[in-house]
Design an enzyme around this catalytic site. Structure first.
Site, short mmCIF file in Angstrom:
data_model
loop_
_atom_site.label_atom_id
_atom_site.label_comp_id
_atom_site.label_asym_id
_atom_site.label_seq_id
_atom_site.Cartn_x
_atom_site.Cartn_y
_atom_site.Cartn_z
N LYS A 83 33.70 -11.64 -0.11
CA LYS A 83 33.55 -10.16 0.97
C LYS A 83 33.21 -9.95 0.89
CE LYS A 83 36.03 -9.55 4.82
NZ LYS A 83 35.38 -10.51 5.99
N CYS A 118 33.78 -10.96 -7.63
CA CYS A 118 35.37 -10.51 -8.88
C CYS A 118 36.38 -10.16 -7.63
CB CYS A 118 35.09 -10.39 -9.64
SG CYS A 118 33.49 -11.32 -10.37
N LYS A 172 27.71 -17.10 11.80
CA LYS A 172 29.10 -17.19 11.34
C LYS A 172 28.92 -19.20 11.09
CE LYS A 172 30.80 -14.89 10.80
NZ LYS A 172 30.39 -13.91 10.99
N TRP A 178 33.30 -14.25 -8.96
CA TRP A 178 31.72 -14.56 -8.28
C TRP A 178 31.24 -14.49 -9.58
CZ3 TRP A 178 27.27 -12.45 -6.62
CH2 TRP A 178 27.13 -13.16 -5.67
N ARG A 199 37.06 -12.20 -3.08
CA ARG A 199 36.15 -11.70 -3.46
C ARG A 199 35.33 -12.98 -4.29
NH1 ARG A 199 37.29 -5.85 -3.17
NH2 ARG A 199 36.11 -6.07 -5.10
N ASN A 259 34.88 -6.52 -12.41
CA ASN A 259 33.96 -7.20 -11.81
C ASN A 259 32.99 -5.94 -11.54
OD1 ASN A 259 33.27 -7.02 -8.78
ND2 ASN A 259 34.85 -5.84 -8.49
N GLY A 260 31.67 -6.52 -11.78
CA GLY A 260 30.62 -5.60 -11.95
C GLY A 260 29.56 -6.26 -12.35
N GLU A 279 24.89 -12.98 15.02
CA GLU A 279 25.67 -13.70 14.11
C GLU A 279 26.62 -14.65 14.39
OE1 GLU A 279 27.29 -12.15 12.90
OE2 GLU A 279 29.31 -12.13 12.92
N HIS A 339 7.43 -18.56 21.16
CA HIS A 339 6.19 -18.57 20.40
C HIS A 339 5.96 -18.78 18.77
CE1 HIS A 339 5.35 -14.84 23.17
NE2 HIS A 339 6.42 -14.31 22.65
N GLU A 341 27.12 -19.68 7.35
CA GLU A 341 28.39 -19.40 6.47
C GLU A 341 29.83 -19.55 6.45
OE1 GLU A 341 29.13 -15.00 6.05
OE2 GLU A 341 29.59 -15.26 7.87
C1 AGP Z 1 29.94 -11.49 7.09
O1 AGP Z 1 30.54 -12.68 7.86
C2 AGP Z 1 29.54 -12.33 5.73
N1 AGP Z 1 30.70 -12.21 4.87
C3 AGP Z 1 28.85 -11.04 5.49
O2 AGP Z 1 27.66 -11.41 6.21
C4 AGP Z 1 29.02 -9.30 5.47
O3 AGP Z 1 29.19 -9.06 6.89
C5 AGP Z 1 28.57 -8.10 4.33
O4 AGP Z 1 28.42 -9.33 2.66
C6 AGP Z 1 28.94 -6.69 4.50
O5 AGP Z 1 29.66 -6.59 4.14
P1 AGP Z 1 30.39 -5.11 5.01
O6 AGP Z 1 30.73 -4.71 6.08
O7 AGP Z 1 32.35 -4.47 3.86
O8 AGP Z 1 30.14 -4.21 4.20
#
Ligand code: AGP
Length: 597
Positions: A592, A2, A473, A74, A27, A100-101, A469, A492, A476
């Site tokens: 984010k 949010c 990517k 969100w 957000r 937000n929270g 990673e 395995h 997501e």
């Molecule tokens: C990364 O592409 C993600 N969207 C997510 O995994 C992110 O890295 C994670 O939420 C941690 O966020 P931060 O680095 O702001 O703590």
């Protein structure tokens, strides 16, 4: 999770709020809304959808009034409906509130308020706050808010306006970020700096359990007992132009391209003055998602060169067990946003056990920064795309600088070796530009593979986290199921999945440790009809004979290959997402900065 903005000014505020809100869309973006006060009446427009869609449906920017709040959601409490979108109101419609929270005791409070005759129109925890303020209001709204906040359990960043008093905007926070922006005859609140940078770069960071009262001319801060607090005004260095998309179609692409300059900036910092690390005997890195992957690369770097044992923990797991933290254990939280709830909680857990905290963060003034004994900054600038790209490579750069510093302190790295390693690191910005030159080739590969349903990413040693990673990517932003595996583990289990429908992306850079082994793993895939894309070192012609496709990256020392191997994987995920018509900047269900558990 949010985004909230609010403002009080002399001018009409809705267009300003709308523009600012768009900067916070990373957000959350399942619904949005805006409230202003017109002639002592609160007018609210809200709808489901991304901010532009909502604006098209209900014309947010046309609202009148010089005080207002806006919110992009969100969802946590209550599904995605117009009724659950913010702002929310009390029974009398005297106040409007954005939040937000998460309020953990919302069910009990809702039951008590319903019993007292309050009527709810949404399923949210936020609406409970609005009714509780109404219940507590004896004519002084600030006192009513303070009393309400004492009754809430959980986290909140709040913006509140009151129809009866259109000359003040009130904000408060606990565990969710909120900053106050100070303008000329106007003042702002926002979840994050990019939202208000166009208006002002003078800010106050609100701390936990503080209430801010904003008028056009001044901002006053109080604790929950009504005591006035003096706060420092800080200047933000990020500029609003850099936070924009410029000529790029998406922030993700812009941020991939920025990496040569963000790494160049990040590697200039001097680690020495930060914290005394001579006595450190063990390091625990805590992080989430991409930052956790950076931690895994850091583990490899530090153990290899500084010979200090390192563990890398998911912050969300670390906080709920009883971790053993001995004397001289250093905790290193890594976070782009500096606000991730799990990472922050892990930090606090470690601190209660006596650990020293050295954080790696990107956002200055963030909660993790402020809770730490010392901070190393990634100088990636504002990262807007939900998928982390430039923050990740900046984290790797800081971890490498930290490694060299520890190696010097522990006498595991002679001076000349450090100088050579710094020289190698300085080559990286240019080499990233060279890696980006493969874009046309990567685009063509994306066209060949974008309709697939699954993908497997393989890497070994220091490039195993890069396989993780790369898979994250792709998942997501393109919603293709992808897994990252240590290449040798494939036999395995995952080898059962190999067929011509399952592309395998193998990081097979030339080195004298793992290269030959990865080639054997690749042969195991091709022998079973699997299709392989190799990320290989420029000049390695041999590998082209063994795989279906090769993407070349420049050569550097083995320990720095993650910084280069990441680039084609980011571009591959980006182009696949756009071919599948997804917006890579705002993947569905994601936010984010994850400020809830
Ligand atoms: C990364 O592409 C993600 N969207 C997510 O995994 C992110 O890295 C994670 O939420 C941690 O966020 P931060 O680095 O702001 O703590």
């Amino acid at each position: 999770m949010c985004g909230i903005v609010g403002a009080i000014a002399e001018r009409n505020i809705a267009p300003v709020l709308l523009e600012s809100l768009k900067k916070l869309e990373y957000r959350g973006y399942d619904s949005a809304g805006l409230a202003t006060i017109e002639n002592k009446t609160i007018v609210i427009k809200k709808e489901c959808g991304k901010i532009d869609e909502v604006d098209q449906k209900v014309n947010l920017k046309d609202q009148k009034g010089n005080i207002g709040l806006a919110h992009t959601r969100w969802s946590t409490c209550g599904s995605v409906t117009k009724e659950n979108a913010h702002p929310h109101q009390d029974c009398t419609k005297n106040i409007a509130i954005v939040h937000n929270g998460i309020i953990e005791n919302h069910s009990e409070l809702r039951a008590q308020l319903t019993h007292k005759g309050h009527t709810f129109t949404s399923d949210t925890d936020t609406e409970v706050i609005a009714h509780l303020i109404e219940e507590n209001n004896q004519g002084n709204i600030v006192q009513a808010i303070a009393k309400t906040l004492k009754q809430l359990e959980g986290s909140y960043a709040l913006g509140i306006i009151e129809a009866d008093n259109p000359h003040q905007l009130i904000a408060a926070r606990k565990e969710s970020p909120l900053i106050i922006g100070l303008g000329e005859k106007e003042n702002f609140i926002a979840s994050d700096a990019p939202a208000i940078l166009k208006q002002t770069n003078k800010v106050i960071y609100l701390d936990n359990e503080e209430i801010a009262v904003l008028t056009i001319d001044e901002v006053e801060i109080f604790d929950l007992d009504g005591n006035k607090k003096e706060k420092e005004i800080e200047t933000i260095e990020w500029d609003s132009e850099k936070a924009g998309k410029q000529a790029y179609e998406h922030f993700m692409l812009k941020e991939i391209h920025e990496q040569s300059s963000t790494i160049a900036k990040t590697l200039e910092q001097n680690i020495e003055d930060n914290i005394d690390l001579k006595e450190v005997k063990r390091i625990i890195i805590v992080a989430c998602g991409t930052s956790w992957h950076a931690g895994l690369v850091g583990e490899f770097m530090i153990e290899e060169l500084a010979k200090i044992p390192v563990e890398v923990e998911y912050a969300s797991e670390f906080r709920y067990r009883d971790p053993i933290i001995e004397e001289n254990t250093l905790i290193v939280p890594i976070s782009q946003s500096g606000e991730t709830a799990d990472t922050l909680a892990a930090l606090k857990e470690a601190r209660t056990k006596g650990a020293k905290i050295l954080s790696i963060v990107n956002v200055k003034g963030s909660s993790i920064e402020r809770e730490s004994d010392a901070v190393l900054y990634t100088k990636a600038g504002p990262e807007i795309g939900v998928a982390s790209t430039k923050a990740f490579t900046a984290q790797l750069t800081v971890l490498y600088l930290l490694t060299l510093h520890l190696g010097k302190l522990k006498n595991t790295l002679p001076k000349d070796q450090i100088a050579n390693r710094v020289r190698d690191l300085r080559k990286i910005p240019l080499q990233i530009e060279q890696a980006i030159e493969e874009t046309q080739h990567i685009k063509k590969l994306a066209k060949l593979f974008y309709k697939k349903h699954h993908a497997l990413y393989l890497g070994r040693g220091i490039n195993y986290p890069i396989a993780l990673e790369g898979a994250l990517k792709l998942k997501e932003v393109s919603y293709i199921h992808a897994e990252g595996y240590p290449a040798a583990e494939m036999k395995h289990g995952p080898i059962a999945l190999i067929d011509e429908q399952m592309p395998v992306i193998a990081i097979a850079t030339k080195d004298d440790r793992t290269y030959k082994k990865v080639i054997s793993n690749i042969e195991e895939v091709t022998a079973r009809g699997g299709v392989v894309i190799a990320i290989a070192t420029k000049g390695d012609e041999e590998i082209a004979k063994k795989v279906d496709h090769v993407i070349y990256i420049p050569e550097n020392s083995y320990i720095l290959t993650p910084l280069l191997a990441t680039i084609p994987l980011q571009l591959f995920a980006y182009y696949i997402a756009t071919l599948r018509n997804h917006d890579p900047d705002k993947p569905k269900n994601l936010a984010k900065s994850v400020t809830v558990e």
